[in-house]
Scaffold this active site. Structure first.
Site, PDB file in Angstrom:
ATOM      1  N   PHE A 133       0.896  -1.193   0.000  1.00 49.09           N
ATOM      2  CA  PHE A 133      -0.036  -0.088  -0.116  1.00 49.09           C
ATOM      3  C   PHE A 133       1.049   1.371  -0.067  1.00 49.09           C
ATOM      4  CE2 PHE A 133      -3.066   3.312   1.839  1.00 49.09           C
ATOM      5  CZ  PHE A 133      -3.802   3.013   0.865  1.00 49.09           C
ATOM      6  N   ASP A 213       0.949  -5.191   7.676  1.00 50.51           N
ATOM      7  CA  ASP A 213      -0.109  -4.251   7.518  1.00 50.51           C
ATOM      8  C   ASP A 213      -1.471  -5.174   7.450  1.00 50.51           C
ATOM      9  OD1 ASP A 213      -2.027  -2.544   6.880  1.00 50.51           O
ATOM     10  OD2 ASP A 213      -0.815  -1.219   5.932  1.00 50.51           O
ATOM     11  N   TYR A 238     -11.690   1.361   9.704  1.00 49.55           N
ATOM     12  CA  TYR A 238     -12.928   1.881   8.900  1.00 49.55           C
ATOM     13  C   TYR A 238     -13.154   1.307   7.694  1.00 49.55           C
ATOM     14  CZ  TYR A 238      -8.778   3.988   6.588  1.00 49.55           C
ATOM     15  OH  TYR A 238      -7.510   4.157   5.951  1.00 49.55           O
ATOM     16  N   LYS A 239     -12.837  -0.048   7.557  1.00 50.30           N
ATOM     17  CA  LYS A 239     -13.079  -0.781   6.225  1.00 50.30           C
ATOM     18  C   LYS A 239     -14.054  -1.810   6.750  1.00 50.30           C
ATOM     19  CE  LYS A 239      -8.300  -0.182   4.375  1.00 50.30           C
ATOM     20  NZ  LYS A 239      -8.671   0.728   3.198  1.00 50.30           N
ATOM     21  N   ARG A 387     -12.165  -2.746  -8.563  1.00 44.95           N
ATOM     22  CA  ARG A 387     -12.200  -3.376  -7.144  1.00 44.95           C
ATOM     23  C   ARG A 387     -13.735  -3.758  -6.597  1.00 44.95           C
ATOM     24  NH1 ARG A 387      -8.525  -1.713  -2.331  1.00 44.95           N
ATOM     25  NH2 ARG A 387     -10.104  -0.364  -2.233  1.00 44.95           N
TER      26      ARG A 387
END
Length: 413
Positions: A133, A213, A238-239, A387
């Protein structure tokens, strides 16, 4: 749950039947969904709000902030550690007192990577991959520049992600010189799952620390931090944990490393005898010494409700639903989208795939824009991936089927 043995058979299955057999279907009713016609396939970037989170935010604001004022800190002070224990023990396979909710993923990643480098003086190499990321890569580039270190870049397969062979080769090329190995557990673009136990073991055998991560893992797939012997980890809430935009991140430090490593950002919430306001920093024992500044109580409250909801549903049931949704999406891709020039951008093996599916075509950016205009929200990842985030607690099989209908119609036209 669908049988993935036959793509044509699975693709032809009525999604309503799959939804009727879904043991987690009722959880969708525990989220705020103001527009039932909107197909939201971006919960891997920002999860939907749980009803309990909005109710909790209103209660904290009206009763605790307005009503208790400064007295609220009597029970707010322990929130980062209390919620960290809930997350760590229920969803991350951590031992008690190894996880704290605090700061942002970028700040936590910087702090742990910095501490790892300090703990390996004389070693110059940081190992990561070019598909990691961006925030992780940028932090590492800054650390390498400021500390005269070098990054040994992995160039993994675009779909399968970094392999144990990739890591073993770079460690062998830099004997006794690797300080830190860091990769994402689930690749943000392809959803490929890296082999956490094997890569962790390789790093340890080379004398390096390892930092994972888990932003696309937490709340989506089973994680066993303690069993894998992981040193350090970070992630967001928050995902898949549905903590809300900008919700606090979390960090994990294995218990035996907590006193050994030095927190590079020494703040007053990590200070022993915090309210004595004394001279000189003396860290609190354990994971508490890794707190920094004053935590955001509203953000912690919302995140706690999202984490609690995932813990209640159970990570094994969440993982089973994620596999079923992604298998269904892949079957529909193979039958409906592959003839239109799409390629699968995620691993086919369910055990190697997280809870999203990437599909690839050269005009993916424009197709994503048109999908959003028609009420189907995925996201685009350069250079050519759409995605589809299939958040297990809020995504239905009907959502997946309707989304593929829209994609097929747009792509054919």
């Amino acid at each position: 749950m669908p049988d993935p043995s036959s793509a044509p058979a699975l693709a032809s299955t009525d999604p309503a039947h799959l939804d009727a057999a879904d043991p987690l279907a009722s959880y969708r009713d525990r989220f705020v969904i103001p527009d039932p016609d909107l197909i939201y396939l971006d919960g891997n970037s920002l999860g939907r709000p749980p009803l309990a989170a909005l109710e909790r935010l209103a209660r904290v604001a009206a009763e605790e902030w307005a009503g208790e004022l400064i007295r609220g800190w009597d029970h707010w002070l322990d929130a980062p550690l209390r919620i960290g224990n809930l997350l760590g023990t229920q969803l991350l396979g951590a031992n008690p007192d190894e996880v704290a909710l605090c700061d942002s993923t970028t700040i936590d990643f910087y702090r742990l990577a910095s501490a790892a480098l300090d703990a390996r003086p004389g070693r110059r190499i940081i190992v990561t991959d070019r598909a990691n990321f961006p925030t992780d890569r940028y932090v590492l580039e800054g650390l390498a520049r400021d500390r005269d270190r070098e990054i040994a870049w992995l160039d993994p397969d675009a779909v399968e992600g970094p392999s144990t062979e990739d890591v073993a080769a770079v460690l062998a090329a830099h004997p006794d010189d690797v300080a830190l190995v860091t990769v994402s557990h689930v690749n943000y673009r392809s959803a490929a799952i890296a082999d956490m136990p094997a890569i962790t073991s390789l790093a340890h055998d080379a004398g390096a620390l390892v930092l994972w991560d888990l932003s696309h893992s937490a709340g989506a797939i089973r994680v066993e931090l303690a069993a894998a012997g992981v040193d350090l980890a970070v992630g967001c809430t928050y995902k898949y944990l549905n903590g809300g935009p900008g919700a606090p991140a979390w960090l994990f430090i294995r218990s035996d490393l907590q006193a050994e490593l030095r927190n590079p950002i020494q703040g007053w919430f990590g200070q022993a005898d915090q309210f004595e306001m004394g001279q000189g920093f003396r860290p609190r024992p354990g994971i508490a010494g890794w707190l920094t500044g004053t935590p955001g109580i509203l953000g912690l409250a919302a995140a706690e409700e999202g984490i609690r909801l995932s813990a209640e549903a159970g990570i094994d049931r969440i993982r089973a639903k994620g596999i079923a949704l992604t298998e269904y999406a892949i079957a529909l891709h193979d039958v409906r989208l592959a003839p239109l020039g799409f390629e699968l951008g995620s691993p086919r093996e369910a055990a190697r795939r997280g809870a999203h599916v990437s599909i690839r075509r050269s005009d993916a950016r424009e197709l994503t824009r048109r999908m959003i205009a028609t009420g189907v929200i995925p996201d685009f990842r350069a250079p050519d991936s759409i995605r589809l985030g299939l958040s297990p607690l809020t995504t239905s099989f009907t959502d997946v089927h309707r989304a593929v209908d829209v994609i097929a119609e747009l792509a054919a036209g």
